[in-house]
Design an enzyme around this catalytic site. Structure first.
Site, PDB file in Angstrom:
ATOM      1  N   GLN A 108     -62.568  -0.661   8.931  1.00 33.88           N
ATOM      2  CA  GLN A 108     -62.153   0.676   9.367  1.00 33.88           C
ATOM      3  C   GLN A 108     -60.692   0.702   9.801  1.00 33.88           C
ATOM      4  O   GLN A 108     -59.909   1.574   9.428  1.00 33.88           O
ATOM      5  CB  GLN A 108     -63.040   1.120  10.547  1.00 33.88           C
ATOM      6  CG  GLN A 108     -62.612   2.441  11.165  1.00 33.88           C
ATOM      7  CD  GLN A 108     -62.813   3.614  10.222  1.00 33.88           C
ATOM      8  OE1 GLN A 108     -63.887   3.764   9.649  1.00 33.88           O
ATOM      9  NE2 GLN A 108     -61.799   4.439  10.055  1.00 33.88           N
ATOM     10  N   ARG A 148     -73.284  -5.008   7.091  1.00 29.34           N
ATOM     11  CA  ARG A 148     -73.276  -4.140   8.278  1.00 29.34           C
ATOM     12  C   ARG A 148     -74.554  -4.410   9.050  1.00 29.34           C
ATOM     13  O   ARG A 148     -75.656  -4.264   8.511  1.00 29.34           O
ATOM     14  CB  ARG A 148     -73.211  -2.670   7.866  1.00 29.34           C
ATOM     15  CG  ARG A 148     -73.566  -1.725   9.006  1.00 29.34           C
ATOM     16  CD  ARG A 148     -73.241  -0.286   8.716  1.00 29.34           C
ATOM     17  NE  ARG A 148     -71.806  -0.068   8.677  1.00 29.34           N
ATOM     18  CZ  ARG A 148     -71.235   1.130   8.812  1.00 29.34           C
ATOM     19  NH1 ARG A 148     -71.981   2.199   8.996  1.00 29.34           N
ATOM     20  NH2 ARG A 148     -69.921   1.251   8.771  1.00 29.34           N
ATOM     21  N   ARG A 167     -60.657   4.218   3.224  1.00 33.19           N
ATOM     22  CA  ARG A 167     -61.711   3.206   3.374  1.00 33.19           C
ATOM     23  C   ARG A 167     -61.895   2.447   2.063  1.00 33.19           C
ATOM     24  O   ARG A 167     -62.132   1.255   2.047  1.00 33.19           O
ATOM     25  CB  ARG A 167     -63.049   3.853   3.793  1.00 33.19           C
ATOM     26  CG  ARG A 167     -63.049   4.555   5.140  1.00 33.19           C
ATOM     27  CD  ARG A 167     -62.657   3.647   6.289  1.00 33.19           C
ATOM     28  NE  ARG A 167     -63.392   2.391   6.287  1.00 33.19           N
ATOM     29  CZ  ARG A 167     -64.681   2.249   6.641  1.00 33.19           C
ATOM     30  NH1 ARG A 167     -65.363   3.275   7.083  1.00 33.19           N
ATOM     31  NH2 ARG A 167     -65.278   1.064   6.591  1.00 33.19           N
ATOM     32  N   HIS A 172     -65.173  -3.547  13.898  1.00 33.09           N
ATOM     33  CA  HIS A 172     -65.213  -2.767  12.656  1.00 33.09           C
ATOM     34  C   HIS A 172     -63.897  -2.981  11.888  1.00 33.09           C
ATOM     35  O   HIS A 172     -63.088  -2.065  11.745  1.00 33.09           O
ATOM     36  CB  HIS A 172     -65.427  -1.284  12.989  1.00 33.09           C
ATOM     37  CG  HIS A 172     -65.897  -0.448  11.831  1.00 33.09           C
ATOM     38  ND1 HIS A 172     -66.154  -0.966  10.579  1.00 33.09           N
ATOM     39  CD2 HIS A 172     -66.151   0.887  11.738  1.00 33.09           C
ATOM     40  CE1 HIS A 172     -66.554   0.018   9.771  1.00 33.09           C
ATOM     41  NE2 HIS A 172     -66.552   1.136  10.452  1.00 33.09           N
ATOM     42  N   CYS A 213     -62.774   7.794  13.072  1.00 35.64           N
ATOM     43  CA  CYS A 213     -63.342   6.964  12.007  1.00 35.64           C
ATOM     44  C   CYS A 213     -64.457   7.694  11.267  1.00 35.64           C
ATOM     45  O   CYS A 213     -64.775   7.330  10.141  1.00 35.64           O
ATOM     46  CB  CYS A 213     -63.852   5.654  12.591  1.00 35.64           C
ATOM     47  SG  CYS A 213     -65.044   5.861  13.914  1.00 35.64           S
ATOM     48  N   ASP A 254     -63.969   8.256  18.702  1.00 33.13           N
ATOM     49  CA  ASP A 254     -65.174   7.848  17.974  1.00 33.13           C
ATOM     50  C   ASP A 254     -66.357   8.505  18.682  1.00 33.13           C
ATOM     51  O   ASP A 254     -66.221   9.016  19.804  1.00 33.13           O
ATOM     52  CB  ASP A 254     -65.284   6.305  18.019  1.00 33.13           C
ATOM     53  CG  ASP A 254     -66.469   5.749  17.237  1.00 33.13           C
ATOM     54  OD1 ASP A 254     -67.050   6.488  16.412  1.00 33.13           O
ATOM     55  OD2 ASP A 254     -66.818   4.565  17.456  1.00 33.13           O
TER      56      ASP A 254
END
Ligand code: CP
Ligand code: NVA
Length: 311
Positions: free
Chosen positions: A130, A100, A293, A127, A265, A224
């Protein structure tokens, strides 16, 4: 395909395989508990994380391996060691690397130089892990026949938007991004790529600026945070003003299809991008989404270390 660097690199067959295996790991987390026996997976993060870190570490444990957590600012990379050398060193010790960070190019460079699978655990661009969790959650709710359904993202045209558009395109979905015009709309290149992929799969991609029209009869209303990790604080006030009409309110939710759901998310800021009564209400599937996840990251690691994704 050695790595999962961008959502758009996945083929439809890869996504079907990943979701199918994730569903198995949802029922039995230890269904493949010898996969990483006596092996390690590096989880290297230069930005904060709650879910992705927990999901990755637990996924590796369920596959029988040991996660090794690396903080970006504790590695020699912070003192000038190159990305390429770092990739080669991690490859001597670990069976896979989830990263990340900020720039997509860092992840691409790690992938190009590592001999092990590299997984994008969020960049400023994308992402991918996700959106697999999002789609297994969507399928649990609606099944795999998504014809006639509309899947709408509201808010900032960011990394999650890239993932949302690309994955919808791969799955042939009718996907909409409802964002402000200009600075906070999704990148043109992203939209063009998603449109091309959607065309190949019988889906469609729309970027619109009227949130009420976008919400009408939608099966999913997704949002988000407005300020992503690394976004300039100096732009906050201007950005919040531009994004305000795209907040997922009770009123926006009322436009949705009768079986429409709310997704996020996470992390969330109640009262900013979403009403507390929506995110904590009966149509919200956020906890199942968060649960997945782990199942999806476990599936990604499982198939990448076995060399089973085609791209
Ligand atoms: N959704 C997500 O990636 O959460 P974290 O930032 O907590 O990992
Ligand atoms: N767009 C958000 C997603 C967090 C999971 C960010 O990058 O901060």
């Amino acid at each position: 395909m050695k790595d999962l660097l961008k959502t758009e690199h996945l083929s439809r067959g890869d996504v079907e395989l990943l979701l199918e295996t994730a569903a198995k790991f949802a029922v039995d987390p230890t269904a493949a508990s010898n996969t990483l026996a006596h092996k390690t997976v590096a989880i290297y993060m230069s930005k904060p994380s709650t879910r992705t870190r927990l999901a990755s570490e637990t996924a590796v444990a369920h596959l029988g391996g040991t996660p090794v957590f690396l903080r970006g600012d504790e590695l020699q990379i912070g003192r000038g060691e190159t990305i390429a050398d770092t990739a080669k060193v991690i490859s001597q010790f670990c069976s896979a690397l989830l990263i990340r960070t900020y720039s997509q190019s860092e992840v691409d460079e790690l992938g190009a130089n590592a001999t092990i699978p590299v997984i994008n655990g969020l960049t400023d661009y994308d992402h991918p892990t996700q959106v697999l969790a999002d789609w297994i959650t969507i399928r649990e709710k609606f099944g795999s026949d998504i014809s006639g359904r509309k899947f709408v993202y509201f808010g900032d045209g960011n990394n999650v938007t890239t993932a949302w558009l690309m994955m919808g395109a791969i799955l042939g979905a009718h996907v909409v991004a409802a964002t402000p015009e200009g600075k906070w709309a999704p990148d043109n290149q992203v939209v063009e790529t998603a449109k091309r992929i959607a065309k190949e799969n019988g889906g469609s991609i729309e970027v619109v600026h009227d949130p009420i029209a976008a919400a009408k009869d939608a099966s999913v209303l997704y949002t988000d945070v407005w300020m992503s990790m690394g976004d300039p604080e100096a732009e906050r006030a201007e950005k919040e003003l531009a994004l305000k009409p795209f907040k997922v309110t009770e009123n926006l939710m009322a436009q949705a299809a009768s079986d429409g759901i709310f997704m996020h998310c996470l992390p969330a800021h109640r009262g900013e991008e979403v009403d507390a009564s929506v995110i904590d209400g009966p149509r919200s599937v956020i906890w199942r989404e968060a649960f997945h996840r782990r199942t999806t990251i476990q599936s990604i690691i499982y198939h990448l270390v076995r060399g089973e994704l085609k791209g």
